[in-house]
Design a protein around this motif. Sequence first.
Motif, PDB file in Angstrom:
ATOM      1  N   GLY A   1     -16.301   1.229  10.890  1.00  0.00           N
ATOM      2  CA  GLY A   1     -16.788   0.942   9.569  1.00  0.00           C
ATOM      3  C   GLY A   1     -17.013  -0.539   9.344  1.00  0.00           C
ATOM      4  N   VAL A   2     -16.275  -1.367  10.061  1.00  0.00           N
ATOM      5  CA  VAL A   2     -16.409  -2.811   9.852  1.00  0.00           C
ATOM      6  C   VAL A   2     -16.613  -3.567  11.151  1.00  0.00           C
ATOM      7  CG1 VAL A   2     -15.023  -2.779   7.765  1.00  0.00           C
ATOM      8  CG2 VAL A   2     -13.884  -3.022   9.958  1.00  0.00           C
ATOM      9  N   GLY A   3     -16.761  -2.901  12.252  1.00  0.00           N
ATOM     10  CA  GLY A   3     -16.948  -3.583  13.527  1.00  0.00           C
ATOM     11  C   GLY A   3     -16.988  -2.589  14.659  1.00  0.00           C
TER      12      GLY A   3
ATOM     13  N   PHE B   1     -21.764  14.771  18.360  1.00  0.00           N
ATOM     14  CA  PHE B   1     -21.948  14.779  16.911  1.00  0.00           C
ATOM     15  C   PHE B   1     -21.580  13.409  16.350  1.00  0.00           C
ATOM     16  CE2 PHE B   1     -20.813  19.081  18.169  1.00  0.00           C
ATOM     17  CZ  PHE B   1     -21.817  19.841  17.583  1.00  0.00           C
ATOM     18  N   VAL B   2     -22.471  12.851  15.546  1.00  0.00           N
ATOM     19  CA  VAL B   2     -22.183  11.618  14.820  1.00  0.00           C
ATOM     20  C   VAL B   2     -21.562  11.991  13.482  1.00  0.00           C
ATOM     21  CG1 VAL B   2     -23.152   9.536  13.792  1.00  0.00           C
ATOM     22  CG2 VAL B   2     -24.082  10.410  15.946  1.00  0.00           C
ATOM     23  N   LEU B   3     -20.324  11.578  13.259  1.00  0.00           N
ATOM     24  CA  LEU B   3     -19.594  11.908  12.032  1.00  0.00           C
ATOM     25  C   LEU B   3     -19.501  10.670  11.153  1.00  0.00           C
ATOM     26  CD1 LEU B   3     -16.702  14.003  13.634  1.00  0.00           C
ATOM     27  CD2 LEU B   3     -18.937  14.796  12.827  1.00  0.00           C
ATOM     28  N   GLY B   4     -20.645  10.161  10.759  1.00  0.00           N
ATOM     29  CA  GLY B   4     -20.669   8.969   9.925  1.00  0.00           C
ATOM     30  C   GLY B   4     -20.612   7.696  10.754  1.00  0.00           C
ATOM     31  N   ARG B   5     -20.433   6.572  10.084  1.00  0.00           N
ATOM     32  CA  ARG B   5     -20.429   5.269  10.744  1.00  0.00           C
ATOM     33  C   ARG B   5     -19.181   5.029  11.575  1.00  0.00           C
ATOM     34  NH1 ARG B   5     -23.119   0.860   9.536  1.00  0.00           N
ATOM     35  NH2 ARG B   5     -21.208  -0.383   9.508  1.00  0.00           N
ATOM     36  N   SER B   6     -18.096   5.755  11.298  1.00  0.00           N
ATOM     37  CA  SER B   6     -16.817   5.395  11.900  1.00  0.00           C
ATOM     38  C   SER B   6     -16.233   6.467  12.804  1.00  0.00           C
ATOM     39  CB  SER B   6     -15.801   5.076  10.793  1.00  0.00           C
ATOM     40  OG  SER B   6     -16.269   4.056   9.964  1.00  0.00           O
ATOM     41  N   ALA B   7     -16.927   7.532  13.081  1.00  0.00           N
ATOM     42  CA  ALA B   7     -16.345   8.603  13.874  1.00  0.00           C
ATOM     43  C   ALA B   7     -17.427   9.346  14.641  1.00  0.00           C
ATOM     44  CB  ALA B   7     -15.570   9.581  12.973  1.00  0.00           C
ATOM     45  N   ASP B   8     -17.024   9.975  15.737  1.00  0.00           N
ATOM     46  CA  ASP B   8     -17.904  10.854  16.487  1.00  0.00           C
ATOM     47  C   ASP B   8     -17.078  11.910  17.200  1.00  0.00           C
ATOM     48  OD1 ASP B   8     -16.843   9.561  18.714  1.00  0.00           O
ATOM     49  OD2 ASP B   8     -18.546   8.231  18.941  1.00  0.00           O
TER      50      ASP B   8
ATOM     51  N   ALA C   1     -12.992  18.310  24.822  1.00  0.00           N
ATOM     52  CA  ALA C   1     -13.442  17.714  23.565  1.00  0.00           C
ATOM     53  C   ALA C   1     -12.846  16.325  23.429  1.00  0.00           C
ATOM     54  CB  ALA C   1     -13.037  18.584  22.372  1.00  0.00           C
ATOM     55  N   ILE C   2     -13.593  15.428  22.776  1.00  0.00           N
ATOM     56  CA  ILE C   2     -13.121  14.071  22.486  1.00  0.00           C
ATOM     57  C   ILE C   2     -13.533  13.727  21.057  1.00  0.00           C
ATOM     58  CG2 ILE C   2     -13.270  11.629  23.062  1.00  0.00           C
ATOM     59  CD1 ILE C   2     -13.865  12.359  25.904  1.00  0.00           C
ATOM     60  N   PHE C   3     -12.554  13.329  20.250  1.00  0.00           N
ATOM     61  CA  PHE C   3     -12.811  12.859  18.882  1.00  0.00           C
ATOM     62  C   PHE C   3     -12.373  11.405  18.798  1.00  0.00           C
ATOM     63  CE2 PHE C   3     -10.978  11.831  14.728  1.00  0.00           C
ATOM     64  CZ  PHE C   3     -12.099  11.991  13.921  1.00  0.00           C
ATOM     65  N   ARG C   4     -13.206  10.568  18.159  1.00  0.00           N
ATOM     66  CA  ARG C   4     -12.911   9.143  18.032  1.00  0.00           C
ATOM     67  C   ARG C   4     -13.173   8.695  16.602  1.00  0.00           C
ATOM     68  NH1 ARG C   4     -16.476   6.590  22.794  1.00  0.00           N
ATOM     69  NH2 ARG C   4     -18.099   7.521  21.514  1.00  0.00           N
ATOM     70  N   LEU C   5     -12.250   7.894  16.104  1.00  0.00           N
ATOM     71  CA  LEU C   5     -12.353   7.361  14.747  1.00  0.00           C
ATOM     72  C   LEU C   5     -11.923   5.911  14.778  1.00  0.00           C
ATOM     73  CD1 LEU C   5     -12.611   7.628  11.608  1.00  0.00           C
ATOM     74  CD2 LEU C   5     -10.193   8.282  11.613  1.00  0.00           C
ATOM     75  N   ARG C   6     -12.691   5.069  14.113  1.00  0.00           N
ATOM     76  CA  ARG C   6     -12.354   3.655  14.024  1.00  0.00           C
ATOM     77  C   ARG C   6     -12.336   3.235  12.570  1.00  0.00           C
ATOM     78  NH1 ARG C   6      -9.617  -0.373  16.305  1.00  0.00           N
ATOM     79  NH2 ARG C   6     -10.405  -2.387  15.654  1.00  0.00           N
ATOM     80  N   GLY C   7     -11.217   2.659  12.130  1.00  0.00           N
ATOM     81  CA  GLY C   7     -11.091   2.234  10.750  1.00  0.00           C
ATOM     82  C   GLY C   7     -11.101   0.735  10.621  1.00  0.00           C
ATOM     83  N   ARG C   8     -10.604   0.259   9.524  1.00  0.00           N
ATOM     84  CA  ARG C   8     -10.578  -1.178   9.276  1.00  0.00           C
ATOM     85  C   ARG C   8      -9.478  -1.846  10.093  1.00  0.00           C
ATOM     86  NH1 ARG C   8     -13.567  -2.718   4.944  1.00  0.00           N
ATOM     87  NH2 ARG C   8     -14.367  -1.062   3.588  1.00  0.00           N
TER      88      ARG C   8
END
Length: 879
Positions: free
Chosen positions: A193-195, A316-323, A340-347
């Motif tokens: 979301g921020v980088g 699947f693109v799950l918004g700006r911060s996850a896939d 399966a692989i899920f990735r999420l990046r926050g602030r």
Amino acid sequence: MRARNFWCTTLLLLCHPQLWSQALTKQFPPAGPASAQSANGPRVDAPAEAASASASIPDPADADPDDASVSSTIPEAHVVPPPPVGLPVKIEAVTQTSVKTDAGVVYTLLGNVVIHYKDYVISADRATYNQDTGDIVAQGNLRVDGGPDQAHLRASHGTMNPDAHIAHYYDVTGTLGQGRTSQVKAVTNFIPGVGAIAQSKPQLASSSPFAISGKEFIQTGEQSYHVIQGTMTSCSLPNPDWQLIARNFFLQNGVARGKSSVFELKGLPIVHKVPVFYMPYVTHAINGDSRQSGIEIPILGNDTTKGFIFGEEIYFVLGRSADLTVGAQYFSKRGFAPSAIFRLRGRGNDFATFRFQSLLDRLPGNENQGGVDMLFDGRHDFDTETRSVADIEYLSSYAYRQEFEDNYSVAINSEVKSQAFLAHSHQALAESIAFNRYQSFESSAGTVTGEQEITILHVPSLTFDGIDQYLEGTPLMWGVTASGSGLSRTEPGFQTSHVVPRLDVYPHLALPVHFYGWTFRPVVGLRDTFYGKSQNPGPLGIVPTERDATLNRKDFEAGLDFRPPALQRDFSTPWLEHLLGADVRHTLEPDVQYKYVTGINDFDSTLRFDSVDVASNTNELEYSLTQRLFLRHLRPHPCTGDEALGPDDTCAGETVNWLSWQVAQKYFFDDHFGGAITPRSRNVLDTTLDLTGVAFLARERAYSPVISRLRWQTTSSTNLEWDVDYDTKTGRLDSSNIFAAYKHGDYTFTFGDAHLHTLPGAEPASTATATPSGTTTPASTSTAAATETNFNQVRLSAIYGNSIKPGLSTGINAGYDFTLDKLQYGGVQANYNWNCCGLSFEVRRYSLGTVPEHTTYLYNFTLANVGSAGSLSWATRVF
């Protein structure tokens, strides 16, 4: 039927939208301000008689002052008197005339025509420009650069209206999107979301993110194009290594789509070009840093154990911060392997990653090696002082990991560790709550007893730490460590209660004293450890059992750390300056530590969970000597080549720690350790773990082995380390570990040799010391029939080039076990990269534990700025 099978196979393998799952989304620059436009485009009122060599329309009062023009290499021209209104337009030409017509003022331009319009630069041999409508008609060597889509086009002729983003060009070649100049692309892990988090692996990238050619090129609006009878590629034109050919390509919103296209390879050694695949439908991102949901390129391969490998994944693109990536592979000899692989990046540092892989093995009974491996990693910072972290893994079968894990270092790891904690720290105080699960597989499926494992739980552990700090108004320092845990342990032949409570408190005082380079630090403390359960100690050969009786262990601890001043001498002789190019400083750093612990008289009654439970009485003296050689370069030079790849002080003229060598040993005044020693068995105590990770106590002894730690680093590309444990009592090496690495240009060499001598008892010492208990299991400790074992394994690799080097690169890595006299693993890889595509082949051979030997053949075909197809993953690459 053959034709039908061909079309069906082609559709399944290559009719896939190209994915961009590892890049940062970029937005196009905004268009010019609406306030500077009229309904019909820019309007100017230049006089008809203005027939100078160039014309320029200045900015109006309401134009955007930051609207910069694209630079041009053509020399500046004279400026036409400004009209009262209009957009910034500059006209350059050898000759120029203007005529006022019903459609507006039309400029006729001849020779080296250049028109600067907003952020466009348009050049041609001749052109007409309508000042009122903004229409441009250009002929001969037409060039269009700039615009919101960063276009760089070449055409024979065309018409356009840059203000409306409408154009029609003929015989076009060029690129769209932001260009790159490097062949190495730093791949981002996922879109934050921020980088973005950068991965260490490189990706083949071309200087042209999206190149097109066509008989006609029509622009119908901003980010909207139509290519007729054309091609698209990520290679530089006019001689791309590959391209897609179709009658029509449609480019909208950063994505190109084509129907009934043909994938063609060009510039091959024997034939000029070869059509490889027919693709009924294909997509390609115009911007090389965008992401797109869709079906990934298929996975194909072959393995002597798995058989033919075919796999497919959906992204699947799950918004700006996850896939999310979901897929499965089919092994013709074993069955399906979902993943399966899920990735999420926050602030900030916040992130979450979940990985799932499994095998639905269709082999019957004991031959079935199916399993599940799930891993979750995550972190969340509540504020600068409070954070939560989780690193959780579940493995259902060690045989599954050995057989089907692609990464060798993971495949041989028999331990599964999980932890999650919430921690808060403020100044010198820290509190935390943690949940831990430790699992060690003692044997894999296929043995007589099947898989056996040790499981240790901390559910949960509450910990409070007070870092040493001065008591106000005194020279004393105080510190405290306190913890409360709920524990359990399960292993073959032994099991504790579901929750065994344990409280541990250790307050201590220290008095550091410094004078004239001498340092003394005496410390005293009391330790109280309470257990809700204890064990019935048994003689050698009898497994201990749990009992309901509580245990309260109290001990007194005292110690002294004594460090004399370091001795040093400088050497500055001509031959050293000639050999090393530097002055040399040699230092000797002695260190003496004394430790005394008394009051632990019930060692055999203590249940074993972690290092807290292997504390024992001791009266010991540790002495060590560290020698260092420091270099101060007399002829510093700028870091170049391999030196510039990482921190390297040897080229910058600074003083560096060139070589260090530490030798240490312990003397035990109490060689019985308060009765904690079990003869004829391997004993691991807290005091031995402080010195070395190799167990050496099989009976009472006064001296420990001598440990040697040698480290030598000449540059960031050269490294050598040699760790030795030499037992003076038995006259043998308990362990010897050598690691050496050298890199020069495109050549990289590594070598490692590990020798270990294990004492009789439980698992090898290196495994036991890595567990949370830091000791052997009660069941295996009592095995009197165990024998001593020597392990000797060699690891080596030799690499020329790398995965993104143009041309040929090769690499080999191998591991050999001298004890078992067999090759544990080996891999050979060859890679060849053209301008914007690459081809890799690898052959791997594994022979691990009870898993049968198997050979895997892998390949990978990479397209620059697009992706890769094949079975060779980054985890299995030689380089």
